[in-house]
Design an enzyme around this catalytic site. Structure first.
Site, mmCIF file in Angstrom:
data_model
loop_
_atom_site.group_PDB
_atom_site.id
_atom_site.type_symbol
_atom_site.label_atom_id
_atom_site.label_comp_id
_atom_site.label_asym_id
_atom_site.label_seq_id
_atom_site.Cartn_x
_atom_site.Cartn_y
_atom_site.Cartn_z
ATOM 1 N N HIS A 145 0.823 -1.228 0.000
ATOM 2 C CA HIS A 145 0.000 0.000 0.000
ATOM 3 C C HIS A 145 0.854 1.274 0.000
ATOM 4 C CE1 HIS A 145 -3.633 -2.261 0.555
ATOM 5 N NE2 HIS A 145 -3.315 -2.671 1.772
ATOM 6 N N ASP A 182 -2.875 -10.454 -2.199
ATOM 7 C CA ASP A 182 -3.395 -9.928 -0.928
ATOM 8 C C ASP A 182 -4.848 -9.515 -1.191
ATOM 9 O OD1 ASP A 182 -2.209 -8.475 1.839
ATOM 10 O OD2 ASP A 182 -3.977 -7.481 0.982
ATOM 11 N N HIS A 184 -6.456 -7.046 -0.262
ATOM 12 C CA HIS A 184 -6.625 -5.602 -0.474
ATOM 13 C C HIS A 184 -5.886 -5.181 -1.736
ATOM 14 C CE1 HIS A 184 -6.904 -6.401 3.961
ATOM 15 N NE2 HIS A 184 -8.076 -5.845 3.717
ATOM 16 N N ASP A 270 -4.841 -12.647 3.791
ATOM 17 C CA ASP A 270 -6.062 -12.081 4.348
ATOM 18 C C ASP A 270 -7.297 -12.357 3.496
ATOM 19 O OD1 ASP A 270 -4.836 -10.455 2.500
ATOM 20 O OD2 ASP A 270 -4.661 -8.713 3.824
#
Ligand code: ZN
Length: 371
Positions: A145, A182, A184, A270
């Site tokens: 991120h 991931d 996200h 995740d």
């Protein structure tokens, strides 16, 4: 020891604190490990338990298990501006703080983040130099991120972009594909390479999860980079079939078309069925499948050169089994570890009507990318 797979790990990465503060009455930092349970969802526990499971199962003894030096300032400056690094170091030296959006840190996190980036960098270095066929970097804090000029979502340095640009400098590697599974969105990696055609960035993520509200299906890169960024947003509640179909229809054809010299996976766990920060339904066999597919692509294009870099994953009990499955697959080992969550998560998979609807949405994305 089997040298097929290197596993980069350093306990110091697990001493990065997202809370700062005190352990009993001693200030955290230096030789004082942060107390258990302090800080945000991004805690050391899921990573520590993954490494513990590898040690207990014997897998740690089957891989080339080692640490790596920190990334250097020169390495960081290929991605991050000096001003960002100076602010980060000053705040870290002063006891910690917040430099961006939802990415707090404690004392000494600057050096720990450099070590985390160093893990990814040396994993890539090791594979490109032929010391190992593939490698896993247990990097923490995570990186996908992080923007060039701003920390975000627990990520303080852009570990994978730092590793790629170091490899370009040292080993002259040209085309690199980054596959981000991931749950996200890999927004930092996307933004750093958005105008570039020598790095193909692909993110499969839960639509709208993080950054909040972001989907990204139409964001395909800009300028020379147009067509070299691919987002595959998936509906919350999707599971093994959604990821398998997205791989088959979009990810594998796109990477095959790009013909990378190296594949790097931004691997978050995740998307597992009980993660507190997302709502997807993958299980350890899903991660095994994804790893097999990444290895097959690496075999087709780049003599198996594959580096997997740890990102998110917050369910302390489930992450170790997903991570163990990935490392086992990379190392072509089978230690007989039974995943106690597997049967339950497999039973939770969405019904055929949901799966068909999700497949239809993926089909709509295929033509957008000319695949
Ligand atoms: Zn994540």
């Amino acid at each position: 020891m089997n040298t097929q797979t290197a596993f980069f790990h350093d306990e110091k990465c697990l001493w990065h604190s997202t809370a700062g503060g005190f352990a009993l009455i001693a200030p955290v930092g230096g030789w004082v490990q942060p107390p258990a349970g302090a800080g945000l969802a991004e805690s050391p526990e899921s990573k520590r338990r993954m490494v513990s499971l590898m040690q207990v199962s014997g897998l740690a003894g089957k891989v080339d298990f080692r640490s790596a030096p920190m990334a250097t300032e020169e390495d960081l400056l290929r991605i991050h501006p000096q001003s960002y690094l100076e602010r980060f170091k000053a705040l870290s030296d002063a006891g910690g703080g917040e430099l961006g959006d939802f990415a707090p840190f404690g004392p000494g996190s600057y050096e720990i983040a450099k070590l985390s980036a160093g893990m990814a960098l040396h994993a890539v270095d090791s594979v490109l130099a032929g010391r190992n066929r593939n490698a896993y970097a247990m990097s923490r804090p995570p990186g996908h991120h992080c923007l060039a000029e701003m920390a975000m979502g627990f990520c303080l340095l852009a570990n994978i972009p730092i590793a790629i640009e170091a490899a370009r400098q040292r080993q002259g590697v040209q085309r690199v594909a980054v596959l981000d599974w991931d749950v996200h969105h890999g927004n930092g990696t996307q933004s750093i390479f958005y105008g570039r055609n020598d790095v193909l960035t692909i993110s499969m993520h839960q639509e709208g999860c993080f950054p909040p509200g972001y989907s990204g299906a139409d964001d395909r890169g800009a300028g020379e980079g147009l067509g070299f960024n691919i987002n595959v947003p998936l509906l919350p509640g999707g599971g093994h079939d959604a990821y398998a179909y997205a791989m088959e229809r979009i990810v594998i054809p796109a990477i095959d078309r790009f013909r990378p010299e190296l594949i790097i996976v931004a691997s978050g766990f995740d998307a597992n069925g009980v993660d507190p920060l997302a709502r997807m339904l993958l299980h350890s066999d899903s991660y095994r499948m994804l790893t097999q597919q990444a290895m097959a692509m690496a075999d087709r294009h780049c003599e198996g050169k594959l580096v997997v870099v740890h990102e998110g994953g917050y369910a302390e009990a489930a992450v170790p089994f997903c991570g163990h499955a990935v490392v086992e697959t990379l190392a072509a080992e089978s230690l007989g570890v039974e995943d106690p969550f597997l049967e339950l998560f497999q039973a939770w998979q969405p019904n055929p009507r949901f799966a068909a609807f999700q497949r239809g949405l993926i089909d709509e994305m295929v033509s957008l990318h000319g695949l």
